[in-house]
Design an enzyme around this catalytic site. Structure first.
Site, short mmCIF file in Angstrom:
data_model
loop_
_atom_site.label_atom_id
_atom_site.label_comp_id
_atom_site.label_asym_id
_atom_site.label_seq_id
_atom_site.Cartn_x
_atom_site.Cartn_y
_atom_site.Cartn_z
N ASP A 102 -28.00 15.93 31.08
CA ASP A 102 -28.23 17.50 31.74
C ASP A 102 -27.05 18.01 31.84
OD1 ASP A 102 -28.58 19.53 33.41
OD2 ASP A 102 -29.83 18.62 34.69
N CYS B 6 -27.89 32.73 22.48
CA CYS B 6 -28.83 33.65 22.28
C CYS B 6 -29.28 34.45 23.45
CB CYS B 6 -30.30 32.71 22.16
SG CYS B 6 -30.34 31.57 23.63
N CYS C 292 -42.65 43.32 19.00
CA CYS C 292 -41.19 43.97 18.10
C CYS C 292 -41.17 45.17 19.15
CB CYS C 292 -41.79 44.44 16.94
SG CYS C 292 -41.81 42.95 15.69
N CYS D 27 -48.23 45.95 20.81
CA CYS D 27 -47.83 44.66 20.95
C CYS D 27 -46.35 44.63 21.34
CB CYS D 27 -47.97 44.11 19.53
SG CYS D 27 -47.36 42.37 19.59
N ASN E 83 -29.72 20.11 14.40
CA ASN E 83 -29.52 21.29 13.30
C ASN E 83 -28.09 21.48 12.99
OD1 ASN E 83 -31.05 23.67 12.03
ND2 ASN E 83 -29.86 24.85 13.30
N PHE F 185 -25.56 20.84 23.26
CA PHE F 185 -27.10 21.34 23.24
C PHE F 185 -27.61 21.20 22.10
CE2 PHE F 185 -24.38 23.73 26.37
CZ PHE F 185 -25.08 23.74 27.55
N GLU G 284 -27.49 16.53 24.22
CA GLU G 284 -28.67 17.21 24.39
C GLU G 284 -29.42 16.84 25.88
OE1 GLU G 284 -32.12 19.34 24.60
OE2 GLU G 284 -30.41 19.97 23.32
#
Length: 445
Positions: free
Chosen positions: A352, A399, A83, A80, A309, A304, A325
């Site tokens: 945008d 990220c 991970c 898989c 959150n 963003f 956003e």
């Protein structure tokens, strides 16, 4: 092209790559990336691919194991592709990610943080509350596979369990496969998405042809039996609609999660983006607010912002916060969430952020602090537009360490900011994904 030499060869692993593979060198100096190998190990490896600048291989046998090697928990590890680091001791996984961040900052951005923040971690198993399973009917095996893609992305991994997905989902993958296999539409369901709120777990079945009444009944029975809300997606994102439970007005069950420390509840839809790791998300928000050093009289710009959150917890702490956003649906939900939580000091705009926004009203407003939480492509386009001198502090949640490094280089080397601190956050344990955070201040302050 000549066929690959499949003869196993001896490899001494001297490093770990950014994607979790061991790095070795051929006698001629050519790099070889070896899946399943760790730094400091001696392994027998078999070549799987080659290119002009490097080769790829997979571990056949570990001859000399690293002291950091552990037995993977998952029986599907190595096949898989979900991970890649389960064989590395958990405390060493986050240190490897920290090294990836540092190397990216130095190599791409030519910057070094003044302080290295302690890594943020939370539960490393059963944490994933949002994801997408691929579905494939394999006629040769006379079965339907449900799972993540294999390391070779052409194939779907045949999973019976997943230990990183929340147990309510991860322990029922084989039941999902049996469900789809028993449907008339088993060849017309390419994916199943899952997302979990605090009270409700939703499954979204993408289907390429209309479902029969019998198939719909099977999906409803599955949802009732396992406690899942069932949604259908016959087309694009806007086509998602509830199948069960279904209220009289045609709406489905509410999906929401609470951020207890800030008395905020965020409502969302089945395909909306939410942070996958609930425990880490709360720690990340707390660290972000700490690094922003928010004051009651601050005006904060949150770019963003998604569903809010960060924006809505910020609204509990500052005079005003403006969230921007690109996805209009998320902006609508963010406004609804602000009203739901009685927060009148949070406003949201759809824009945008890769395009010129210098004529917009929100861009011309004065702010004290800036929060960025961009996608993998980073925030360079909007950073080049912003009047940066107005900000006392910038916090950047990333990220992708490469785009963070590039943007940090722009702020430090071209705009005169200082990188006060940076650190990693383990949003995706056992994967090579690196989530990080950095704080900038004007140089000399």
């Amino acid at each position: 092209m000549a066929r690959l030499d499949q003869t196993p060869f001896l490899a001494d692993i001297h490093d770990l790559s950014h994607d979790g593979r061991g790095v070795a060198r051929r006698e001629d100096g050519k790099a070889v990336f070896v899946a399943g190998a760790l730094s400091g190990e001696r392994v027998m490896a078999r070549q799987t691919a080659r290119s002009r600048h490097f080769d790829e291989a997979v571990t056949v046998e570990v001859l000399q194991a690293s002291a950091d090697r552990v037995e993977p928990r998952c029986p599907h590890f190595g096949v898989c592709g979900g991970c890649v680091l389960q064989h590395l001791e958990e405390s060493k996984q986050i240190l490897a990610k920290q090294r990836v961040l540092q190397e990216n900052l130095e190599r791409i951005g030519h910057v070094t943080p003044e302080t290295l923040l302690p890594p943020l971690t939370a539960d490393s198993w059963g944490y994933r509350r949002k994801g997408r399973f691929s579905v494939r009917r394999v006629e040769k095996k006379d079965k339907t596979l449900v799972g993540f893609r294999e390391r070779d992305p052409r194939f779907v991994a045949e999973l019976s369990i997943c230990h990183t997905v929340i147990p309510q989902i991860g322990e029922h993958i084989d039941a999902l496969a049996a469900l789809v296999d028993g449907m008339e539409a088993r060849r017309d369901i390419p994916q199943i998405e899952f997302i979990a709120g605090d009270e409700t777990i939703a499954l979204v079945f993408r289907h390429l042809q209309p479902l029969s009444a019998a198939d719909s009944e099977k999906l409803v029975a599955f949802g009732q039996g396992h406690g899942f809300a069932i949604f259908l997606q016959p087309g694009g994102v806007d086509s998602v609609h509830p199948l069960w439970p279904l209220h009289a007005d045609g709406s489905g069950p509410p999906l929401a999660f609470r951020l207890q420390a800030w008395d905020v509840e965020l409502k969302f839809r089945p395909l909306d983006f939410i942070q996958v790791n609930a425990g880490l998300n709360e720690k990340m928000i707390a660290r972000t607010l700490e690094l922003l050093d928010v004051k009651p009289d601050d005006r904060v710009l949150d770019l963003f912002c998604g569903l809010g959150n960060f924006t809505l917890p910020l609204a509990r702490c500052v005079r005003e916060v403006v969230g921007v956003e690109g996805e209009a649906g998320l902006v609508a939900r963010a406004r609804e969430n602000a009203a739901h939580n009685n927060l009148s000091n949070a406003q949201f705009h759809s824009a945008d952020l890769t395009q010129d926004q210098r004529g917009t009203a929100w861009m011309r407003q004065g702010f004290d602090k800036l929060l960025l939480d961009p996608p993998r492509s980073g925030a360079i386009d909007v950073l080049r537009q912003l009047p940066l001198k107005q900000f006392k502090r910038i916090v950047y949640v990333s990220c992708h360490p490469g785009s963070l490094a590039r943007d940090a280089g722009y702020l430090v080397n071209e705009q005169g900011w200082s990188l006060r601190a940076a650190g990693v956050m383990d949003m995706f344990p056992h994967t090579a994904h690196v989530e990080s955070i950095a704080v900038f201040e004007p140089a000399g302050r």
